[in-house]
Design a protein around this motif. Structure first.
Motif, PDB file in Angstrom:
ATOM      1  N   LYS A   1      75.880  11.661   0.537  1.00 24.70           N
ATOM      2  CA  LYS A   1      76.978  12.325  -0.169  1.00 24.70           C
ATOM      3  C   LYS A   1      77.605  11.418  -1.237  1.00 24.70           C
ATOM      4  CE  LYS A   1      79.331  13.659   3.507  1.00 24.70           C
ATOM      5  NZ  LYS A   1      80.389  14.345   4.294  1.00 24.70           N
TER       6      LYS A   1
ATOM      7  N   MET B   1      75.827  10.696  -5.604  1.00 21.72           N
ATOM      8  CA  MET B   1      76.221  11.241  -6.900  1.00 21.72           C
ATOM      9  C   MET B   1      77.540  10.639  -7.410  1.00 21.72           C
ATOM     10  SD  MET B   1      75.289  13.065  -9.396  1.00 21.72           S
ATOM     11  CE  MET B   1      73.944  14.039  -8.689  1.00 21.72           C
ATOM     12  N   PRO B   2      78.603  10.542  -6.574  1.00 28.25           N
ATOM     13  CA  PRO B   2      79.832   9.915  -7.077  1.00 28.25           C
ATOM     14  C   PRO B   2      79.614   8.491  -7.567  1.00 28.25           C
ATOM     15  CG  PRO B   2      80.291  11.089  -5.042  1.00 28.25           C
ATOM     16  CD  PRO B   2      78.797  11.104  -5.222  1.00 28.25           C
TER      17      PRO B   2
ATOM     18  N   ASN C   1      77.856   8.570 -10.896  1.00 24.23           N
ATOM     19  CA  ASN C   1      78.781   8.995 -11.939  1.00 24.23           C
ATOM     20  C   ASN C   1      79.843   7.941 -12.250  1.00 24.23           C
ATOM     21  OD1 ASN C   1      77.398  11.384 -12.101  1.00 24.23           O
ATOM     22  ND2 ASN C   1      78.868  12.559 -10.887  1.00 24.23           N
TER      23      ASN C   1
ATOM     24  N   THR D   1      88.590  12.171 -12.454  1.00 25.55           N
ATOM     25  CA  THR D   1      87.351  12.902 -12.167  1.00 25.55           C
ATOM     26  C   THR D   1      86.596  12.248 -11.026  1.00 25.55           C
ATOM     27  OG1 THR D   1      87.167  13.623 -14.473  1.00 25.55           O
ATOM     28  CG2 THR D   1      85.160  13.668 -13.137  1.00 25.55           C
ATOM     29  N   SER D   2      86.479  10.936 -11.063  1.00 24.52           N
ATOM     30  CA  SER D   2      85.762  10.210 -10.016  1.00 24.52           C
ATOM     31  C   SER D   2      86.445  10.350  -8.668  1.00 24.52           C
ATOM     32  CB  SER D   2      85.652   8.728 -10.399  1.00 24.52           C
ATOM     33  OG  SER D   2      84.958   8.008  -9.411  1.00 24.52           O
TER      34      SER D   2
ATOM     35  N   GLU E   1      85.484  13.614  -7.062  1.00 20.17           N
ATOM     36  CA  GLU E   1      84.110  13.566  -6.552  1.00 20.17           C
ATOM     37  C   GLU E   1      84.032  12.748  -5.262  1.00 20.17           C
ATOM     38  OE1 GLU E   1      81.986  11.919  -9.809  1.00 20.17           O
ATOM     39  OE2 GLU E   1      81.891  13.809 -10.931  1.00 20.17           O
TER      40      GLU E   1
ATOM     41  N   ALA F   1      85.512  14.672  -2.267  1.00 19.26           N
ATOM     42  CA  ALA F   1      84.598  15.692  -1.746  1.00 19.26           C
ATOM     43  C   ALA F   1      83.513  15.046  -0.892  1.00 19.26           C
ATOM     44  CB  ALA F   1      83.961  16.449  -2.915  1.00 19.26           C
ATOM     45  N   ALA F   2      83.062  13.865  -1.292  1.00 20.16           N
ATOM     46  CA  ALA F   2      82.007  13.179  -0.528  1.00 20.16           C
ATOM     47  C   ALA F   2      82.521  12.664   0.814  1.00 20.16           C
ATOM     48  CB  ALA F   2      81.445  12.014  -1.348  1.00 20.16           C
TER      49      ALA F   2
END
Length: 286
Positions: free
Chosen positions: A246, A249-250, A253, A275-276, A279, A282-283
């Motif tokens: 999970k 992706m963060p 990014n 933004t980070s 993300e 959510a992870a």
């Protein structure tokens, strides 16, 4: 085509800064170490120390003749010593650039971010005047009396800030910290010591920066990058593998955060951090 080439170059800069394929607690520690350099500076390099509570050294013009510059400002002091306490002092000039960003000539609100093992209280002066407050400091248990703030027994991820401090390049700031071990009467095995002392940008940037780095809220859990590090250090087996998946992706990014810093515009870093943070949240969500 030229725009794409520039964008891709910035992306590579971020990717070089951190190996997104490696997802361990140590890797996150290295990443945090790179990211804090983007918008803050370590001001503990030349800090002076003197053991003992008396005489107090909180005044701006306190006598520093009995103090010594520590080779390692983060060295732990006073383990298992009753009444173990000590004073830290450092003076510095606000530079023309903090991290990747120039200080506006007209000035900007800064904050001195601190954390100590044990109990501590921090006194801050700018151009001879007592300054600072605990606005949006993000650390539970913070107390304030005038411009003096303090805390006790918090996790190392709690970075207590005394922003806002109106500052401009050339201003002289003096910081005095009293720290002591817990319990004070019989002494504690952990002792006391400086963990974190940085000068950083504040104002609206604070509300993006604090959740971005996050903190450890309980053993094995937390928010932001520091929460991710805590979970990576405690989870095992399938749970660890699932979290690493999970986080992929963060972390990939995260290059956008480095690229935003390279623009030299603090607002761009603030947006990228927001933004980070979303993300990462959510992870980390179970």
């Amino acid at each position: 085509m030229r725009f794409f080439a520039c964008w891709f170059g910035l992306l590579l800069i971020g990717l070089v800064a951190f190996d997104v394929q490696a997802q361990t607690a140590d890797d996150i520690t290295k990443l945090i170490g790179q990211l804090v350099e983007l918008d803050s500076i370590d001001v503990a390099k030349d800090i002076k120390f003197r053991a003992g509570l008396e005489p107090p050294l909180h005044q701006l013009d306190a006598d520093e003749s009995g103090m010594q510059v520590l080779k390692n400002p983060y060295e732990v002091q006073g383990r298992n010593q009753p009444a173990a306490a000590g004073w830290y002092r450092v003076s510095f000039t606000v530079p023309e650039q903090i991290g990747k960003f120039p200080m506006p000539v007209q000035g900007f609100n800064l904050g001195v971010e601190s954390n100590c093992l044990g109990t501590w209280e921090i006194y801050t002066y700018s151009n001879g005047k007592s300054v600072g407050s605990s606005m949006a400091n993000g650390a539970s248990g913070t107390w304030q009396q005038g411009t003096v703030i303090g805390n006790s027994r918090v996790h190392s991820s709690y970075w207590m800030s005394n922003a806002p401090i109106p500052s401009k390049p050339g201003d002289k700031i003096t910081v005095a910290i009293l720290a002591h071990a817990n319990p004070l009467g019989r002494g504690g095995p952990e002792g006391f010591g400086l963990r974190h002392l940085r000068l950083r940008f504040a104002l609206a940037h604070t509300f993006a920066r604090q959740p971005f780095f996050g903190l450890v809220t309980a053993p094995g859990t937390g928010t932001g990058l520091q929460g991710a590090r805590e979970m990576l250090s405690t989870l095992k087996g399938d749970e660890l593998s699932a979290l690493q998946g999970k986080l992929k992706m963060p972390l990939e990014n995260m290059s956008a955060v480095f690229a935003a810093a390279d623009t030299g515009k603090l607002d761009e870093l603030t947006k990228a951090m927001r933004t980070s943070t979303a993300e990462m949240a959510a992870a980390l969500k179970k």
